[in-house]
Structure formats: C-alpha cells, structure tokens
Design a protein around this motif. Structure first.
Motif, PDB file in Angstrom:
ATOM      1  N   SER A 178       1.013   0.641  -4.414  1.00 15.25           N
ATOM      2  CA  SER A 178       1.983   1.276  -5.367  1.00 15.25           C
ATOM      3  C   SER A 178       2.142  -0.291  -6.091  1.00 15.25           C
TER       4      SER A 178
ATOM      5  N   LYS B  59      -9.036   1.492   4.033  1.00 12.52           N
ATOM      6  CA  LYS B  59      -9.829   1.728   2.526  1.00 12.52           C
ATOM      7  C   LYS B  59      -9.672   1.136   1.256  1.00 12.52           C
TER       8      LYS B  59
ATOM      9  N   PHE C 122      -4.924   2.801  -4.181  1.00  9.12           N
ATOM     10  CA  PHE C 122      -3.931   3.135  -2.618  1.00  9.12           C
ATOM     11  C   PHE C 122      -3.148   2.316  -2.391  1.00  9.12           C
TER      12      PHE C 122
ATOM     13  N   HIS D 250       0.536  -1.355   0.162  1.00 12.21           N
ATOM     14  CA  HIS D 250      -0.223  -0.017  -0.105  1.00 12.21           C
ATOM     15  C   HIS D 250       0.924   0.747   0.382  1.00 12.21           C
ATOM     16  N   ASP D 251       0.075   2.332  -0.547  1.00 10.03           N
ATOM     17  CA  ASP D 251       0.799   3.478  -0.636  1.00 10.03           C
ATOM     18  C   ASP D 251       0.644   4.229   0.378  1.00 10.03           C
ATOM     19  N   LYS D 252       1.789   5.147   0.639  1.00  9.08           N
ATOM     20  CA  LYS D 252       1.967   6.178   2.005  1.00  9.08           C
ATOM     21  C   LYS D 252       0.508   6.761   2.339  1.00  9.08           C
ATOM     22  N   GLY D 253       0.158   6.888   3.450  1.00 10.91           N
ATOM     23  CA  GLY D 253      -1.471   7.994   4.160  1.00 10.91           C
ATOM     24  C   GLY D 253      -1.798   7.274   4.603  1.00 10.91           C
ATOM     25  N   THR D 254      -2.821   7.968   5.303  1.00  9.05           N
ATOM     26  CA  THR D 254      -3.360   7.515   6.488  1.00  9.05           C
ATOM     27  C   THR D 254      -4.790   6.462   6.803  1.00  9.05           C
TER      28      THR D 254
ATOM     29  N   VAL E  73      -5.027   3.907   4.859  1.00  7.87           N
ATOM     30  CA  VAL E  73      -4.715   3.320   3.443  1.00  7.87           C
ATOM     31  C   VAL E  73      -5.512   1.385   3.668  1.00  7.87           C
TER      32      VAL E  73
END
Ligand SMILES: O=C(O)C(=O)C[C@]1(C(=O)O)C=C[C@@H](O)C=C1
Length: 305
Positions: free
Chosen positions: A280, A212, A278, A203-207, A209
């Motif tokens: 990478s 989601k 969401f 998963h990508d960076k972020g809150t 994720v």
C-alpha cells in the motif's frame, strides 16, 4: 569522493563516533556538530550542511529504531554507508581511581555495547544515558566530576583532558556500527561496483503478502542484507472480525529492507515493480555504493584498570 568541500552534519560533539564516521565517508570534510539527529537532518534540508551522517545499526546493540523512524519523517536520500569499528574506553578525570566511581554515563547504545564488561570489571556504579559519548566526556571535564566515568573514544579522552581507565571495554572486539549518509538529492545508481538499495514498504491486506513481497527478490537472486519492522504510526492496528470468536487485533508494520543490487539493474527494477503490486506504500530510501573497505576489527579486549 575526497569530501574536502563537503559540510557533514552529525549528532554529538567532537570526539563522537558519528564524527569519525563522517571523516571515514568523506575524508577532509568539514564535520558540523548538532545537538540532535533531527537538527542534523534539518541542517541538510536548510542547506547549512551537504550531508548528514546517521547511525542505523550496531553489531552488538542492534537497530537504532528512532533513526529508522526519522528516515521516513524526512525526505532525504541515502547516498552512502560506512561501517565503523567502535572501540570504547572508560574515561575519568586524571587521578580518579575506579574505587571512586559511583556512575558511568554515555550514549544508551554505548552503555549497552559495554554492559557485560562493566559488570566484569566489578564497578559498583549506576548507568546513566546522555545524548552522545563524547558529550559525556565533555560533561565530566566541564563539571569536574570525580565520581563519574564516561564511555567514549580515545579521541574524546584527548580532546577533553581525561585519562583512559580501561581500553577496549566493548563486549566484543569486533564491535561495528553502520552509518548511512544522507543528502537532499539521490545519487545516480551505477553497476560498475557493488551497490545496496534500501526501501521501506507497508504491505496490503491478504494472505502470504509478506512472503510474496520477499519472494520478488528471491526469484531474481537478489540477497536481502537486512529486514526491520517498525510500527505503522498512522495505522498501528487492523481489526479482523471473525463472526464466531470476536475481533482479532493485528499489528500493522512498516518494513525496512536492504538488498544487494543497484536500482540501475533491470532485476532490481523488476523486483520493485512486483513488490508494488502487494504494497500500500513503497519508498526507495536510496541506492548507494556498499562499504567494501577491508575488515579491521578494533584492538583486542585489553580492559586493564
Ligand atoms: O555518541 C556517539 O558517539 C555516536 O556517534 C552515537 C552512537 C550511536 O548512536 O550508536 C554511534 C556509534 C556507537 O555505536 C555509539 C553511539
């Protein structure tokens, strides 16, 4: 698929559970023994075999992590699964009694599936890991070892001339291993029978994720049957700076997810399109028919010595 034309590579020697899994998936196939899982993958890649059979999880021992890593390193596709009841026996040379035993050898998964029963049987033995269960039986027979027992199948006892000292020594009579079948080409997913799809993503960076990503399935009523995380080998750690308190080191993972839907279904296609937003990295490992054979646990725990 009756499998009579198929050559199926498996890790181990005749009598290994992987050989039985190949026979369950493709009755009448030609099962090809390989020293290592890596060799079974290569056999398919080099057209020496048409399929490889790979154990991925066991109801007692859990996931076979190394094989998840192998799935990613190679570009083969999952085209089927089988769940095989695994009924372990304690095998030794004819005439050997349990009092003579100083060592039990087997595949590490088999040793862990029998851990408590071995203790309950009161054996005063060391446990040693070898490459496969039937290979352990063959080794005892070839080297005439009278102080060593193997954990393996009843078929291995027959093939290598060993006696069964104890039968049904797995810690749970419902012990099952799940295997996947691998091929050079994917199969065309269908909707006329239950299908499962296996994916792997980072998963990508972020809150939130990961939340989601998983909700992309939940909102479409797609059940997840399994989630497994493994270290992201190319990028194992992410540093997160906080000016006040220093640098946090977050572990990075690859997530393997199995879900109950076919890639021929629009809801599965939409879920993956959303997941892609969401992530990478995203790869579909395969979309394949679920093993729906009726449940028949292996025989009860009759471990007599
Ligand atoms: O050694 C064997 O007989 C195998 O087929 C391997 C294997 C495994 O890797 O889990 C397969 C099924 C059992 O769970 C024990 C061992």
């Amino acid at each position: 698929m009756h499998g009579s034309q198929l050559r199926v590579a498996y890790q181990g020697v005749p009598g290994a559970y992987s050989e039985a899994a190949a026979g369950k998936a493709y009755p009448n196939c030609e099962a090809i023994p390989c020293d290592q899982f890596e060799v079974a993958f290569q056999a398919v890649e080099l057209w020496i075999a048409d399929r490889a059979v790979l154990p991925v999880e066991n109801s007692l021992g859990g996931s076979i992590h190394r094989n998840y890593d192998l799935l990613l390193r190679h570009r083969l596709h999952i085209v089927g699964e089988v769940q095989l009841p695994v009924h372990h026996c304690l095998l030794a040379l004819p005439g050997v009694r349990k009092e003579y035993l100083t060592r039990v050898i087997s595949h590490p998964q088999a040793l862990s599936q029998c851990e408590h029963t071995l203790t309950k049987l009161g054996l005063n033995v060391t446990r040693e890991a070898v490459d496969d269960t039937a290979g352990a039986a063959e080794y005892i027979a070839n080297n005439n070892l009278r102080d060593t027992a193997a954990i393996a199948s009843a078929r291995a006892a027959e093939l290598y001339g060993l006696q069964i000292l104890a039968d049904g020594i797995q810690d749970d009579s419902g012990n099952v291993t799940r295997f996947v079948m691998l091929a050079r080409d994917p199969i065309i997913p269908r909707t006329d029978r239950p299908f499962k799809t296996s994916i792997v993503f980072a998963h990508d960076k972020g809150t939130s994720v990961l939340f989601k990503v998983l909700s992309a399935f939940a909102f479409r009523n797609i059940s997840l049957t399994k989630i497994e995380s493994r270290p992201h080998r190319n990028r194992p750690i992410r540093l997160v700076d906080d000016a006040n308190v220093g640098t946090a080191k977050h572990f990075e993972y690859l997530f393997y997810v199995d879900f109950e839907a076919s890639m021929a279904e629009v809801r599965a296609q939409n879920a993956l399109a959303e997941v892609q937003e969401f992530t990478s990295f995203l790869r579909v490992l395969g979309s394949y028919p679920m093993d729906m054979t009726p449940w028949s646990p292996s025989r009860g725990d009759e471990h007599s010595l």
